[in-house]
Design a protein around this motif. Structure first.
Motif, PDB file in Angstrom:
ATOM      1  N   ARG A   1     -39.286  37.825  -1.314  1.00 26.55           N
ATOM      2  CA  ARG A   1     -39.963  37.805  -2.610  1.00 26.55           C
ATOM      3  C   ARG A   1     -41.221  36.964  -2.607  1.00 26.55           C
ATOM      4  NH1 ARG A   1     -36.507  38.951  -7.688  1.00 26.55           N
ATOM      5  NH2 ARG A   1     -34.777  40.000  -6.700  1.00 26.55           N
TER       6      ARG A   1
ATOM      7  N   LEU B   1     -34.612  20.310   2.844  1.00 27.23           N
ATOM      8  CA  LEU B   1     -33.985  21.433   3.523  1.00 27.23           C
ATOM      9  C   LEU B   1     -35.001  22.509   3.901  1.00 27.23           C
ATOM     10  CD1 LEU B   1     -30.809  21.762   1.282  1.00 27.23           C
ATOM     11  CD2 LEU B   1     -31.158  20.380   3.312  1.00 27.23           C
TER      12      LEU B   1
ATOM     13  N   GLU C   1     -27.872  30.489  -1.792  1.00 22.69           N
ATOM     14  CA  GLU C   1     -28.521  30.797  -3.055  1.00 22.69           C
ATOM     15  C   GLU C   1     -29.976  31.222  -2.827  1.00 22.69           C
ATOM     16  OE1 GLU C   1     -27.687  31.127  -6.084  1.00 22.69           O
ATOM     17  OE2 GLU C   1     -29.672  31.130  -7.033  1.00 22.69           O
ATOM     18  N   ILE C   2     -30.663  30.524  -1.928  1.00 18.67           N
ATOM     19  CA  ILE C   2     -32.059  30.859  -1.676  1.00 18.67           C
ATOM     20  C   ILE C   2     -32.181  32.242  -1.079  1.00 18.67           C
ATOM     21  CG2 ILE C   2     -33.957  30.354  -0.099  1.00 18.67           C
ATOM     22  CD1 ILE C   2     -33.910  27.677  -0.849  1.00 18.67           C
TER      23      ILE C   2
ATOM     24  N   ARG D   1     -30.262  34.646  -1.568  1.00 17.76           N
ATOM     25  CA  ARG D   1     -30.016  35.572  -2.663  1.00 17.76           C
ATOM     26  C   ARG D   1     -31.269  35.716  -3.537  1.00 17.76           C
ATOM     27  NH1 ARG D   1     -28.266  36.062  -7.362  1.00 17.76           N
ATOM     28  NH2 ARG D   1     -28.396  33.865  -7.908  1.00 17.76           N
ATOM     29  N   GLU D   2     -31.896  34.578  -3.857  1.00 14.80           N
ATOM     30  CA  GLU D   2     -33.050  34.633  -4.760  1.00 14.80           C
ATOM     31  C   GLU D   2     -34.255  35.297  -4.109  1.00 14.80           C
ATOM     32  OE1 GLU D   2     -34.270  31.275  -7.089  1.00 14.80           O
ATOM     33  OE2 GLU D   2     -32.256  30.445  -7.155  1.00 14.80           O
ATOM     34  N   LEU D   3     -34.363  35.148  -2.780  1.00  3.60           N
ATOM     35  CA  LEU D   3     -35.542  35.678  -2.107  1.00  3.60           C
ATOM     36  C   LEU D   3     -35.383  37.128  -1.665  1.00  3.60           C
ATOM     37  CD1 LEU D   3     -36.790  32.743   0.115  1.00  3.60           C
ATOM     38  CD2 LEU D   3     -37.622  33.513  -2.105  1.00  3.60           C
ATOM     39  N   ALA D   4     -34.155  37.610  -1.715  1.00  3.24           N
ATOM     40  CA  ALA D   4     -33.912  38.942  -1.165  1.00  3.24           C
ATOM     41  C   ALA D   4     -34.741  39.996  -1.896  1.00  3.24           C
ATOM     42  CB  ALA D   4     -32.423  39.267  -1.261  1.00  3.24           C
ATOM     43  N   LEU D   5     -35.294  40.917  -1.142  1.00  6.59           N
ATOM     44  CA  LEU D   5     -36.027  42.034  -1.729  1.00  6.59           C
ATOM     45  C   LEU D   5     -35.049  43.186  -1.874  1.00  6.59           C
ATOM     46  CD1 LEU D   5     -39.232  41.774   0.415  1.00  6.59           C
ATOM     47  CD2 LEU D   5     -39.086  41.456  -2.045  1.00  6.59           C
TER      48      LEU D   5
ATOM     49  N   ALA E   1     -22.832  21.428   0.132  1.00  7.94           N
ATOM     50  CA  ALA E   1     -23.930  21.550  -0.832  1.00  7.94           C
ATOM     51  C   ALA E   1     -25.145  22.186  -0.158  1.00  7.94           C
ATOM     52  CB  ALA E   1     -24.296  20.177  -1.393  1.00  7.94           C
ATOM     53  N   ILE E   2     -25.419  21.792   1.075  1.00  4.94           N
ATOM     54  CA  ILE E   2     -26.559  22.356   1.791  1.00  4.94           C
ATOM     55  C   ILE E   2     -26.328  23.843   2.040  1.00  4.94           C
ATOM     56  CG2 ILE E   2     -27.770  22.320   4.002  1.00  4.94           C
ATOM     57  CD1 ILE E   2     -27.374  19.276   4.007  1.00  4.94           C
TER      58      ILE E   2
ATOM     59  N   TRP F   1     -42.853  46.962   2.519  1.00  5.73           N
ATOM     60  CA  TRP F   1     -43.312  46.014   1.508  1.00  5.73           C
ATOM     61  C   TRP F   1     -44.749  45.553   1.699  1.00  5.73           C
ATOM     62  CZ3 TRP F   1     -40.165  45.539  -2.521  1.00  5.73           C
ATOM     63  CH2 TRP F   1     -38.802  45.825  -2.334  1.00  5.73           C
TER      64      TRP F   1
ATOM     65  N   PRO G   1     -30.130  20.596   7.369  1.00 10.83           N
ATOM     66  CA  PRO G   1     -31.473  21.167   7.202  1.00 10.83           C
ATOM     67  C   PRO G   1     -31.902  21.948   8.448  1.00 10.83           C
ATOM     68  CG  PRO G   1     -31.429  18.922   6.400  1.00 10.83           C
ATOM     69  CD  PRO G   1     -30.097  19.170   7.028  1.00 10.83           C
ATOM     70  N   ARG G   2     -32.495  23.113   8.200  1.00 12.66           N
ATOM     71  CA  ARG G   2     -32.883  24.010   9.290  1.00 12.66           C
ATOM     72  C   ARG G   2     -33.767  23.369  10.342  1.00 12.66           C
ATOM     73  NH1 ARG G   2     -34.567  28.902   5.635  1.00 12.66           N
ATOM     74  NH2 ARG G   2     -35.891  27.214   4.916  1.00 12.66           N
TER      75      ARG G   2
ATOM     76  N   HIS H   1     -26.920  25.829  -1.032  1.00 14.78           N
ATOM     77  CA  HIS H   1     -28.344  25.945  -1.324  1.00 14.78           C
ATOM     78  C   HIS H   1     -28.976  27.081  -0.518  1.00 14.78           C
ATOM     79  CE1 HIS H   1     -32.480  24.767  -2.202  1.00 14.78           C
ATOM     80  NE2 HIS H   1     -32.725  24.828  -0.910  1.00 14.78           N
ATOM     81  N   TYR H   2     -28.694  27.130   0.780  1.00 19.18           N
ATOM     82  CA  TYR H   2     -29.308  28.173   1.611  1.00 19.18           C
ATOM     83  C   TYR H   2     -28.836  29.568   1.211  1.00 19.18           C
ATOM     84  CZ  TYR H   2     -31.454  24.830   4.824  1.00 19.18           C
ATOM     85  OH  TYR H   2     -32.235  23.849   5.367  1.00 19.18           O
TER      86      TYR H   2
ATOM     87  N   PHE I   1     -39.650  30.057 -14.327  1.00 18.95           N
ATOM     88  CA  PHE I   1     -38.982  30.971 -13.415  1.00 18.95           C
ATOM     89  C   PHE I   1     -39.573  32.358 -13.535  1.00 18.95           C
ATOM     90  CE2 PHE I   1     -35.621  27.806 -14.350  1.00 18.95           C
ATOM     91  CZ  PHE I   1     -35.699  27.190 -13.118  1.00 18.95           C
ATOM     92  N   GLY I   2     -39.813  32.950 -12.398  1.00 19.75           N
ATOM     93  CA  GLY I   2     -40.262  34.328 -12.394  1.00 19.75           C
ATOM     94  C   GLY I   2     -41.740  34.490 -12.673  1.00 19.75           C
TER      95      GLY I   2
END
Lengths: 613, 613
Positions: B487, B579, A454-455, A457-461, A447-448, B525, A333-334, A451-452, A598-599
């Motif tokens: 995002r 996390l 993936e996050i 990726r999901e948060l990228a603008l 796994a950690i 942004w 964890p960060r 997760h980071y 989602f979204g």
């Protein structure tokens, strides 16, 4: 709160003071060496216990086994000295293995290191307390509690920051070194004058024959003497500049001290033919023989207790450092990579303290049960780190690379052989726990990491994201669940009307008939906002409200979710929170965790209502 | 979650089924009498142990002490029968004492009742487990854990609802009653045939002389037989209609059974001249004498164990009821008055289970240490309740009021005398704990009451409150703290702009230089929203942000506080929360609890961002 904190761990320190919080060589030795030095104490004992079952025929091997371990120690120390040279920013087994051998060997080394730091803290504290409790038997029933108290003291000391820790720790460390070296020198003089004693006359009768397995088992036990050697190479960044040179010199001094103290004590014990009394350590018997049972003897014993107690401190320098590097790389964890306001990795220290406390409680404060878990992780990390160094030199091919690769290669082979011996000889005694735990930790790291990634990726603008418009979006629909008509309701309504012209109030009716009273009050205070009554035959507030929300969004069919305004009472005293039924918290929890859309975003607006009393 | 819950305690029940969940007399007896009936078992034992130290001269007093206790029991039962008549809605000591004697006597009675319910649960469970563990010594080390397991089973059974509970409990209760009555009848026949035995021949030698204090102490111990008599009058609302008549008949039946079983067993024990073996209860010795050591004997013993285990159940009917009445009156948290979805007071049951678990753990599962705490609360509640009934009849002056007042007056005097005897004789054994606890509880009740009164005052809407306007208030200023440009930030900005045209973004800069990167991304942004950079030399995010908020509000000087928008990641798996560094939660906590602004509202807007993985 802030003032208690300030008293215990000191005021916050600004970031630019980071350069100041470095240690000179004497303080660095005090901060990083107690684990390595104190482990000699129990390694001695383990060698004696391992061989004594084979009687005098076994005990005469002490010196030879000690010599093998010392040779191993010298190999490992030289290898780590080369690591410090190659990785002046603080290499450590994890960095070296990861950069040269790949991700998984690196993570295995990291898992080994973290496990060993926790074990060091737990074993040192419980062994120290057991020693104190042996001297004062009244304390025996409280030894778990005492170990935890010591843990708290050491944790607070470390939270104050590195330099202050170095100062506090220096006294017992140099007391121990001084006492021990002096005692051995006196012992050498006496040995020259008196000549050898006879083991055959005093050794306990043999109960086992002297098999190879027995010798290997004893060697494996004695290898606990090497725990903590890597601490300096992990902690290079704690040294004053030039960090690498200071660290190498400190490592050399520490290794020399270890060789002299370990080999000296093992050899003298055998030379004098010393056998301890019941309930006495072999080290205590040696000190008693050399010094006599007098004040000097008690000082030596006390310094042994003290160094065991502060050996746990090495973990507080090492564990948070390794954890912060892992966290920076995304495997932990960060929060573990954040410097606290005293410029130390506060979260890592608290995590270490928590895990150590769990271990102390689980093993009932018994260091003896913990020791067999020890050496596997240590030698696994050694071996991976030195294999990595071999690859490093092969890639780099700087001046003298052949010799350097050969040195580290020797280290890698020697520690790999030791690892196999230790794992086999100690498997059933507890080494299996570590053998199981390391792969589990590696899986967790991965796994950690996933997760980071993936996050991110999901948060990228990116361009796929809806374009930014300059005209503001339309205001949201707003729903206000009310528990009655009171000041809190009116304030929530005021706020709702300030942000939107589409406001709906909702009352969940639990007792049939209550709604009439609410409707009447709404005439006066409702400000023209529509009120919806939702019946609740099963007396739950949360579920009927969520069902209403779903219906309302479906009917609006505008592609958005309505915002929810939750008026919340904040009482003046914390215990008064128990007197309120936390419906707002339940609704927020349900919206956050049970109904994922989602979204789509459903904003939750808290209107905190501070009560005066 | 919901399905596990459904399996364990059944589907929700609608409110209109409340009338259905009533008990017929047989089930009500099973649900409400086990405490009273099972207490006979240990009362017998206490009388024997109390008198045996004075040898045969002491033991011949058993019958007389038993008779005095039975007379007390009859007085108390008749008194409570009158209470049921006067308070058909379920009086209980609290209601009676409060209505007739005033607030403080009522609260004292309530505190006594709550303490006794918890003690009943803890003593019955630990005594039951101790009996099982005596039969199977392997279980002895686990008796605390076993008591807790039993507690969980009983709690779940009760959470299912009252009627189902009555059915489950009925079997052991009637098994116990049947076995016991049959055994005593057989005993009477044998007594008529065989004639008396001789105590002198078998009694242990006297170690104490037969003083008045010894007799009083024995009487005080034997009075534990009366615990639980009040359960029926507290539980009138559980009966089918006509509640009062059914409850009175059940109470009469229970009292008759108690008289027969208690006096029968004490008398027969003395008549036969029975003395138990080591590690045997006096009840077991009696059963062995009457029945012989055969299957019938084991059934009697097993039924004794079972009734002790289910006696704890009485508390699950009583405690939540009393707690809900206190909560309704504002003396306990309101949540205790909420009917759960199985139409029982779920929160009260969970509170009872929690307190009982604490007591079991604190006293190490040892019922013997708990029993001395028992009788004080019981007789305090009895005495207050019956004094209240005297006042009741004096006020009401209905038909036969003189006789009724005289009956309750006799009860009040008899139980008051007993209370003094018990408190004095048992003070050092543990009664002092209850003597200290009751006033503390009363103080707590008052504090809770004051809190609710104050809240009602603060929340009341009256003419002093700002008048309701029909034009909506101006939109709030909005502040968006950002951790980066992603995002989540963009969604939060979208929302902010949809509710207000005065939006400010804030970035707390922990690592000097990071802000440049943020400013560059903001060009693309930021949607024209101004961005403020707040430096944080001490690496905290929360405090610099709060300081900024204060400054911003001071400068705006519009009489309002800015709203704060907090984007929050909601990961797909719960452990992933660890996390993320929870800055949003910390800011919300700080705004809720550290910065109180009476009369001003700072809305906190959560934008939950559900992550897909």
């Amino acid at each position: 709160m802030r003032s208690i904190r300030g008293f215990l761990i000191g005021p916050p320190l600004p970031t630019q003071r980071l350069g100041d919080e470095r240690l000179d060589k004497l303080r660095a030795m005090a901060a990083l060496s107690p684990d390595a030095l104190s482990s000699i104490a129990y390694a001695n004992q383990e060698i004696y216990l391992g061989l004594a079952v084979a009687g005098a025929a076994g005990l005469v091997l002490s010196w030879k086994i000690g010599l093998v371990i010392v040779i191993l120690l010298v190999i490992v120390a030289i290898s780590y000295s080369q690591t410090i040279e190659a990785y002046p920013s603080g290499g450590g087994s994890y960095t070296v293995a990861r950069e040269n051998l790949g991700q998984y060997p690196g993570l295995i080394a990291a898992a080994s290191l973290l496990i060993d730091y926790v074990l060091t803290a737990a074993v040192s504290l419980t062994a120290g307390v057991a020693a104190i409790a042996s001297a004062f038997p009244d304390l025996w029933p409280y030894r778990t509690a005492l170990a935890l108290v010591l843990l708290v003291i050491i944790t607070l000391t470390n939270l104050r920051g590195i330099r202050e820790t170095g100062t506090v720790i220096a006294i017992p460390v140099y007391l121990f070194i001084g006492c021990y070296v002096l005692m051995l020198l006196v012992g050498l003089v006496r040995a020259a004058i008196e000549g050898p004693g006879s083991l055959e006359a005093v050794a306990p009768p043999a109960t086992h024959s002297l098999t190879l397995f027995l010798v290997m088992h004893t060697f494996a036990s004695g290898c606990t003497a090497l725990t903590g050697v890597e601490a300096i190479s992990n902690g290079v960044r704690l040294f004053k500049k030039p960090e690498a040179r200071n660290a190498r010199q400190t490592l050399a001094a520490m290794a020399l001290l270890m060789v002299f103290m370990f080999l000296g004590s093992v050899s003298l014990t055998q030379f004098f033919g010393i056998v301890p009394q019941t309930n006495e350590t072999i080290l205590s018997a040696l000190a008693r023989h050399i010094l006599g049972t007098n004040a000097a003897y008690y000082v030596v014993q006390a310094s042994t207790l003290l160094i065991l107690a502060v050996a746990a401190n090495t973990s507080f320098a090492g564990f948070p450092g390794v954890a912060s590097i892992l966290a920076r790389d995304g495997y932990l964890p960060r929060q573990l990579s954040f410097l606290g306001d005293r410029l130390v990795f506060t979260n890592g220290m608290l995590l270490l303290a928590g895990l150590t406390a769990v271990l102390i409680v689980l093993f009932g404060g018994d260091s003896h049960a913990l020791i067999p878990l020890f050496a596997v992780g240590v030698f696994l990390a050694f071996s991976l780190s030195q294999s990595g160094m071999v690859i490093h030199w092969l890639h780099e091919r700087g001046p003298g690379w052949r010799l350097k690769a050969a040195v580290n290669g020797t280290g890698a082979v020697a520690t790999a052989i030791t690892l196999v011996v230790v794992a086999v000889a100690k498997f059933l005694d507890g080494a299996w726990i570590v053998v199981v735990l390391i792969p589990l930790l590696v899986l967790m790291f991965r796994a950690i990491d996933r997760h980071y990634i993936e996050i991110r990726r999901e948060l990228a603008l990116n361009d796929a994201f809806p374009p930014v418009s300059t005209t503001p979006p339309p205001p949201p629909r707003v729903v206000v669940p009310i528990s009655g008509v009171h000041r809190g309701t009116v304030l929530a309504l005021h706020y709702a009307r300030s942000i939107s012209d589409r406001v709906t109030a909702v009352y969940v009716e639990i007792n049939p008939g209550d709604a009439d009273r609410i409707r009447a009050a709404w005439e006066t205070w409702g400000m023209g906002v529509p009120l919806v009554i939702v019946p609740s035959p099963y007396r739950s507030i949360v579920w009927p409200f969520l069902d209403f929300l779903d219906r309302y969004d479906r009917e609006a069919n505008d592609g958005h979710l309505a915002s929810v305004i939750l008026p919340e009472f904040i009482p003046a005293k914390w215990w008064e929170l128990l007197l309120h039924n936390q419906t707002a918290s339940l609704i927020r929890f349900a919206l956050f965790y049970r109904r994922r859309r989602f979204g789509k975003v459903r904003a939750i607006i808290d209107i905190p209502l501070h009560l005066r009393k």
